[in-house]
Write a protein that holds these residues in place. Structure first.
Motif, PDB file in Angstrom:
ATOM      1  N   GLY A  76     -47.450  27.210 -12.121  1.00 23.75           N
ATOM      2  CA  GLY A  76     -47.557  28.346 -11.219  1.00 23.75           C
ATOM      3  C   GLY A  76     -48.221  29.511 -11.927  1.00 23.75           C
ATOM      4  N   ALA A  77     -47.950  30.709 -11.455  1.00 24.27           N
ATOM      5  CA  ALA A  77     -48.551  31.903 -12.040  1.00 24.27           C
ATOM      6  C   ALA A  77     -47.551  33.056 -11.967  1.00 24.27           C
ATOM      7  N   GLY A  78     -47.673  33.952 -12.922  1.00 25.15           N
ATOM      8  CA  GLY A  78     -46.795  35.116 -12.937  1.00 25.15           C
ATOM      9  C   GLY A  78     -47.463  36.257 -13.669  1.00 25.15           C
ATOM     10  N   GLY A  79     -47.050  37.468 -13.338  1.00 27.57           N
ATOM     11  CA  GLY A  79     -47.654  38.582 -14.035  1.00 27.57           C
ATOM     12  C   GLY A  79     -47.205  39.931 -13.533  1.00 27.57           C
ATOM     13  N   LEU A  80     -47.989  40.906 -13.899  1.00 27.89           N
ATOM     14  CA  LEU A  80     -47.723  42.298 -13.553  1.00 27.89           C
ATOM     15  C   LEU A  80     -48.828  42.802 -12.634  1.00 27.89           C
ATOM     16  N   ASN A  81     -48.423  43.457 -11.546  1.00 24.17           N
ATOM     17  CA  ASN A  81     -49.355  44.051 -10.581  1.00 24.17           C
ATOM     18  C   ASN A  81     -49.291  45.562 -10.694  1.00 24.17           C
ATOM     19  N   ASN A  82     -50.332  46.195 -10.225  1.00 24.89           N
ATOM     20  CA  ASN A  82     -50.334  47.655 -10.093  1.00 24.89           C
ATOM     21  C   ASN A  82     -49.833  48.339 -11.360  1.00 24.89           C
ATOM     22  N   ILE A  83     -50.369  47.909 -12.486  1.00 29.50           N
ATOM     23  CA  ILE A  83     -49.989  48.513 -13.763  1.00 29.50           C
ATOM     24  C   ILE A  83     -50.470  49.957 -13.769  1.00 29.50           C
ATOM     25  N   ASP A  84     -49.543  50.866 -13.970  1.00 29.05           N
ATOM     26  CA  ASP A  84     -49.842  52.295 -13.983  1.00 29.05           C
ATOM     27  C   ASP A  84     -49.388  52.856 -15.326  1.00 29.05           C
ATOM     28  N   CYS A  85     -50.337  53.028 -16.235  1.00 26.67           N
ATOM     29  CA  CYS A  85     -50.016  53.494 -17.588  1.00 26.67           C
ATOM     30  C   CYS A  85     -49.619  54.968 -17.616  1.00 26.67           C
ATOM     31  N   LYS A  86     -50.042  55.738 -16.631  1.00 23.72           N
ATOM     32  CA  LYS A  86     -49.645  57.156 -16.584  1.00 23.72           C
ATOM     33  C   LYS A  86     -48.170  57.292 -16.222  1.00 23.72           C
ATOM     34  N   VAL A  87     -47.756  56.574 -15.197  1.00 25.11           N
ATOM     35  CA  VAL A  87     -46.365  56.622 -14.749  1.00 25.11           C
ATOM     36  C   VAL A  87     -45.507  55.631 -15.544  1.00 25.11           C
ATOM     37  N   LYS A  88     -46.173  54.726 -16.257  1.00 24.60           N
ATOM     38  CA  LYS A  88     -45.538  53.725 -17.125  1.00 24.60           C
ATOM     39  C   LYS A  88     -44.663  52.752 -16.342  1.00 24.60           C
ATOM     40  N   LYS A  89     -45.264  52.174 -15.292  1.00 19.12           N
ATOM     41  CA  LYS A  89     -44.536  51.184 -14.512  1.00 19.12           C
ATOM     42  C   LYS A  89     -45.501  50.129 -13.982  1.00 19.12           C
ATOM     43  N   ALA A  90     -44.933  49.004 -13.572  1.00 21.56           N
ATOM     44  CA  ALA A  90     -45.693  47.926 -12.957  1.00 21.56           C
ATOM     45  C   ALA A  90     -44.747  47.117 -12.087  1.00 21.56           C
ATOM     46  N   GLU A  91     -45.331  46.289 -11.237  1.00 22.29           N
ATOM     47  CA  GLU A  91     -44.571  45.382 -10.382  1.00 22.29           C
ATOM     48  C   GLU A  91     -44.712  43.971 -10.938  1.00 22.29           C
ATOM     49  N   ILE A  92     -43.614  43.244 -10.996  1.00 20.21           N
ATOM     50  CA  ILE A  92     -43.638  41.869 -11.494  1.00 20.21           C
ATOM     51  C   ILE A  92     -43.730  40.906 -10.320  1.00 20.21           C
ATOM     52  N   GLY A  93     -44.432  39.807 -10.520  1.00 23.20           N
ATOM     53  CA  GLY A  93     -44.546  38.780  -9.495  1.00 23.20           C
ATOM     54  C   GLY A  93     -44.628  37.410 -10.142  1.00 23.20           C
ATOM     55  N   LEU A  94     -44.231  36.401  -9.392  1.00 19.76           N
ATOM     56  CA  LEU A  94     -44.263  35.036  -9.915  1.00 19.76           C
ATOM     57  C   LEU A  94     -44.171  34.059  -8.754  1.00 19.76           C
ATOM     58  N   TRP A  95     -44.891  32.969  -8.852  1.00 22.78           N
ATOM     59  CA  TRP A  95     -44.726  31.872  -7.905  1.00 22.78           C
ATOM     60  C   TRP A  95     -44.879  30.555  -8.655  1.00 22.78           C
ATOM     61  N   LEU A  96     -44.173  29.548  -8.180  1.00 22.96           N
ATOM     62  CA  LEU A  96     -44.215  28.216  -8.776  1.00 22.96           C
ATOM     63  C   LEU A  96     -44.502  27.184  -7.693  1.00 22.96           C
ATOM     64  N   LEU A  97     -45.181  26.121  -8.081  1.00 25.34           N
ATOM     65  CA  LEU A  97     -45.351  24.996  -7.176  1.00 25.34           C
ATOM     66  C   LEU A  97     -43.973  24.391  -6.916  1.00 25.34           C
ATOM     67  N   PRO A  98     -43.676  23.977  -5.675  1.00 23.52           N
ATOM     68  CA  PRO A  98     -42.325  23.529  -5.311  1.00 23.52           C
ATOM     69  C   PRO A  98     -41.761  22.408  -6.178  1.00 23.52           C
ATOM     70  N   GLU A  99     -42.603  21.529  -6.683  1.00 27.43           N
ATOM     71  CA  GLU A  99     -42.080  20.423  -7.495  1.00 27.43           C
ATOM     72  C   GLU A  99     -41.488  20.889  -8.825  1.00 27.43           C
ATOM     73  N   PHE A 100     -41.688  22.179  -9.158  1.00 27.85           N
ATOM     74  CA  PHE A 100     -41.144  22.714 -10.406  1.00 27.85           C
ATOM     75  C   PHE A 100     -40.015  23.722 -10.171  1.00 27.85           C
ATOM     76  N   TRP A 101     -39.588  23.864  -8.921  1.00 25.42           N
ATOM     77  CA  TRP A 101     -38.459  24.740  -8.619  1.00 25.42           C
ATOM     78  C   TRP A 101     -37.180  24.129  -9.192  1.00 25.42           C
ATOM     79  N   GLY A 102     -36.260  24.967  -9.607  1.00 23.19           N
ATOM     80  CA  GLY A 102     -34.956  24.509 -10.081  1.00 23.19           C
ATOM     81  C   GLY A 102     -34.973  23.914 -11.479  1.00 23.19           C
ATOM     82  N   LYS A 103     -36.040  24.128 -12.225  1.00 26.17           N
ATOM     83  CA  LYS A 103     -36.154  23.567 -13.573  1.00 26.17           C
ATOM     84  C   LYS A 103     -36.055  24.652 -14.654  1.00 26.17           C
ATOM     85  N   GLY A 104     -35.670  25.861 -14.267  1.00 25.04           N
ATOM     86  CA  GLY A 104     -35.481  26.930 -15.230  1.00 25.04           C
ATOM     87  C   GLY A 104     -36.758  27.645 -15.657  1.00 25.04           C
ATOM     88  N   ILE A 105     -37.870  27.332 -15.005  1.00 27.19           N
ATOM     89  CA  ILE A 105     -39.147  27.938 -15.399  1.00 27.19           C
ATOM     90  C   ILE A 105     -39.176  29.423 -15.050  1.00 27.19           C
TER      91      ILE A 105
END
Length: 172
Positions: A76-105
């Motif tokens: 899958g993929a994961g990362g930080l969105n809307n990184i704002d270095c002035k305000v020092k914040k970002a939004e986290i996001g992540l998605w996994l392909l269903p066959e890898f759900w429940g495996k602790g990833i």
């Protein structure tokens, strides 16, 4: 590939830069009804998915491909969105392909990404916006030291319906 893009490894996972070679994997995830049920983006063709690939390269985003340690399996993929270095914040996001759900990833990956934002990018705050009905994600956020800060009632429209979002926060 960007030589400066950080690669993160654990005993079983490789988080690496997303490249154009990942287009089909990204499409497989972001066209899968199970993945996009609680995700804000979906694509109906490989060509349309190219817009997502451009978005990943934007300087306000930092997203990794989540793979097996030998880079042979794309989870899958994961990362930080809307990184704002002035305000020092970002939004986290992540998605996994269903066959890898429940495996602790997700449990292994989210702390790596949030810690990168807090420690390497020197952010003060990493936020996770979770659809109020996404019980599994809310449970995971709580287990991973994200604190429920507030609920934004009827703040977005998805599939022609108003939805609410819970805001989870991790700080230094």
């Amino acid at each position: 590939m960007d030589k400066n893009f950080p690669t993160i490894k654990t005993d079983r996972l490789l988080l690496r830069e997303i490249t154009n070679f990942d287009l089909e994997n990204i499409f497989n995830g972001l066209s899968n009804p199970k993945v996009i049920e609680h995700y804000g983006i979906s694509f109906d063709s490989l060509n349309a998915t190219k817009q997502q690939m451009i978005w990943y390269k934007n300087e306000k985003q930092m997203w990794w491909a989540i793979c097996s340690l030998n880079n042979q399996v794309f989870y899958g993929a994961g990362g930080l969105n809307n990184i704002d270095c002035k305000v020092k914040k970002a939004e986290i996001g992540l998605w996994l392909l269903p066959e890898f759900w429940g495996k602790g990833i997700m449990k292994e990956t989210l702390p790596l990404i949030s810690d990168y934002g807090l420690n390497q990018l020197k952010l003060n705050r990493v936020e996770g916006f979770v659809e109020t009905e996404n019980i599994n994600c809310k449970r995971a956020m709580s287990k991973l030291d994200f604190q429920l800060e507030r609920t934004m009632i009827d703040c977005e429209i998805k599939n022609r319906k108003l939805i609410s979002l819970d805001v989870y926060v991790k700080t230094i």
